[in-house]
Design an enzyme around this catalytic site. Structure first.
Site, mmCIF file in Angstrom:
data_model
loop_
_atom_site.group_PDB
_atom_site.id
_atom_site.type_symbol
_atom_site.label_atom_id
_atom_site.label_comp_id
_atom_site.label_asym_id
_atom_site.label_seq_id
_atom_site.Cartn_x
_atom_site.Cartn_y
_atom_site.Cartn_z
ATOM 1 N N ASP A 2 47.827 64.455 0.687
ATOM 2 C CA ASP A 2 47.651 63.366 1.605
ATOM 3 C C ASP A 2 47.667 61.979 0.755
ATOM 4 O O ASP A 2 47.406 61.843 -0.431
ATOM 5 C CB ASP A 2 45.973 63.355 1.900
ATOM 6 C CG ASP A 2 45.554 62.469 2.877
ATOM 7 O OD1 ASP A 2 46.259 61.979 3.888
ATOM 8 O OD2 ASP A 2 44.282 61.993 2.815
ATOM 9 N N HIS A 8 41.151 53.351 7.579
ATOM 10 C CA HIS A 8 40.395 54.322 6.711
ATOM 11 C C HIS A 8 39.051 53.957 6.469
ATOM 12 O O HIS A 8 38.882 52.583 6.511
ATOM 13 C CB HIS A 8 41.018 54.423 5.454
ATOM 14 C CG HIS A 8 42.474 55.558 5.547
ATOM 15 N ND1 HIS A 8 43.689 54.521 5.606
ATOM 16 C CD2 HIS A 8 42.803 56.542 5.802
ATOM 17 C CE1 HIS A 8 44.687 55.657 5.647
ATOM 18 N NE2 HIS A 8 44.101 56.799 5.930
ATOM 19 N N ASP A 24 38.177 62.449 7.150
ATOM 20 C CA ASP A 24 37.632 62.466 5.742
ATOM 21 C C ASP A 24 35.818 61.626 5.562
ATOM 22 O O ASP A 24 34.893 62.168 5.308
ATOM 23 C CB ASP A 24 38.301 61.920 4.909
ATOM 24 C CG ASP A 24 37.950 62.048 3.404
ATOM 25 O OD1 ASP A 24 37.000 62.718 3.057
ATOM 26 O OD2 ASP A 24 38.498 61.645 2.426
HETATM 27 P P1 13P Z 1 38.757 58.318 7.960
HETATM 28 O O1 13P Z 1 38.335 57.675 6.579
HETATM 29 O O2 13P Z 1 38.579 57.709 9.068
HETATM 30 O O3 13P Z 1 38.080 59.889 7.600
HETATM 31 O O4 13P Z 1 40.396 58.734 7.453
HETATM 32 C C1 13P Z 1 40.763 59.928 6.637
HETATM 33 C C2 13P Z 1 42.075 59.870 6.501
HETATM 34 O O5 13P Z 1 42.906 59.266 7.202
HETATM 35 C C3 13P Z 1 42.677 60.653 5.469
HETATM 36 O O6 13P Z 1 44.187 60.554 4.902
HETATM 37 O O1 G3H Z 2 42.841 58.487 3.280
HETATM 38 C C1 G3H Z 2 42.291 58.553 2.183
HETATM 39 C C2 G3H Z 2 41.550 59.684 2.341
HETATM 40 O O2 G3H Z 2 40.253 59.583 3.048
HETATM 41 C C3 G3H Z 2 41.158 60.298 0.531
HETATM 42 O O3 G3H Z 2 40.397 59.517 0.077
HETATM 43 O O4 G3H Z 2 41.861 58.613 -1.851
HETATM 44 O O5 G3H Z 2 39.233 58.483 -1.806
HETATM 45 O O6 G3H Z 2 40.247 60.802 -1.961
HETATM 46 P P1 G3H Z 2 40.519 59.514 -1.489
HETATM 47 ZN ZN ZN Z 3 44.856 58.655 5.587
#
Ligand code: 13P
Ligand code: G3H
Ligand code: ZN
Length: 324
Positions: A97, A193, A271
């Site tokens: 990701d 996010h 997430d």
């Molecule tokens: P959220 O923060 O809305 O759950 O999005 C997660 C995401 O895009 C991870 O790449």
């Molecule tokens: O888009 C981001 C995801 O929610 C992952 O978050 O980079 O804190 O692991 P993180």
């Molecule tokens: Zn994302």
């Protein structure tokens, strides 16, 4: 220590190509759930096996740093075997990701990931094209699929941040897709996010009109939505009732996500909702039972709450139940 390359097929994983083809024609989206630890992975696998849904296990750069990349890879392999053991194997993708460099994407491809995202959305258009193209060239020689991004989401990511949205410009998508050779495209249409996606009083709407225009320009091409947590208000309330301080946490309406999933959107990233579900459960147990100190006594309920949340998303938002 020199690491021996590991191909994802050895781990029993699949890339996203066929899953996306079926999702686009079938009018549903594949869940892309982030994981950082054992309990999150257990909840994802249990929920997907029980609903017979394919799944994308997402690992961010932060997750790799937190949990150790080798352990995560073995957990993903374990997920494949665990699903079989539960009696109903489901297709599992291991996806990076928000990869931010060619080197990180290459490292993941060489260590068992079946899919990577190269997020060049913060770069100039031509730089984004060049970086994405480079990742695609390497990934495709290993039959690994690649997600690119055009447009910038508001909110904070680990390595990429933007104060405000820059919506994807529909007139750029055909050129980007053909020049880069990406397998799917993340777009910016008002999702963001984290747990604070809109301010109180704002109309919490995403730009489905931009999505429609993009679809018309690249019909049937797999589209990805990041930042798609809905921030369930019962979870926010539970957190705040048990000592939390989340003020004005607002997400994307599930009805809007359902509508997007019926279109060419075939991957929806969630997430934050999982983080909220876990935190609510942990806070409740520790608040009501201050004598507890066995992590299983609070991580167990957190895992159960996550499973319920993930099953709900699959059945009522993404529509991927029964599609494994
Ligand atoms: P959220 O923060 O809305 O759950 O999005 C997660 C995401 O895009 C991870 O790449
Ligand atoms: O888009 C981001 C995801 O929610 C992952 O978050 O980079 O804190 O692991 P993180
Ligand atoms: Zn994302």
């Amino acid at each position: 220590m020199q690491k021996k390359p590991v191909g994802y097929k050895e781990l029993g994983l699949v890339n996203s190509r066929e899953l996306f083809e079926k999702a686009v024609t079938g009018g549903y989206a594949i869940p892309a759930y982030n994981f950082n630890n054992l309990e999150q992975l257990q909840a994802i696998v249990m929920a997907c096996v029980e609903t017979k849904s394919p799944v994308i296990l997402q690992v961010s750069k932060g997750a790799r740093n937190y949990a150790n990349e080798t352990l995560l890879r073995h957990l993903a392999r374990g997920a494949v075997e665990y699903a079989e053991e539960l009696g109903s194997p489901v297709p599992i993708v291991l996806h990076l990701d928000h990869g931010d460099t060619f080197e990180l994407c290459k490292d993941c491809i060489d260590s068992g990931f079946s899919s990577v995202m190269i997020d060049g959305s913060h770069l100039d258009y031509d730089e984004n094209v060049a970086l994405t193209r480079k990742v695609v060239e390497y990934a495709h020689t290993h039959d690994v699929t690649v997600e690119g991004e055009l447009g910038v989401l508001a909110g904070i990511e680990d390595e990429v941040s933007a104060e405000t949205h820059t919506y994807t410009q529909p007139e750029e998508v055909e050129d980007f897709v053909s020049k880069t050779g990406v397998d799917s495209l993340a777009i910016s249409i008002g999702t963001s996010h984290g747990a604070f996606k809109f301010k109180p009083g704002e109309d919490p709407k995403i730009r489905l009109d931009i999505l429609e225009e993009i679809e018309q320009r690249i019909p049937g091409f797999p589209i990805v939505l990041h930042g798609s947590s809905s921030v369930p208000q019962d979870l926010v309330r539970t957190i705040n009732e048990h000592g939390g301080k989340l003020k004005d946490a607002i997400g994307i309406g599930e009805d809007q996500l359902r509508e997007a999933a019926r279109s060419a959107v075939c991957k929806i990233n969630i997430d934050s909702d999982g983080r909220l579900a876990m935190t609510a459960a942990v806070r409740k147990v520790l608040d009501e039972h201050p004598e507890e100190f066995d992590p299983r006594k609070y991580l167990g309920p957190a895992r159960d709450a996550l499973k319920v949340l993930y099953m709900h998303k699959i059945r009522n938002v993404l529509g991927s139940d029964g599609k494994a």
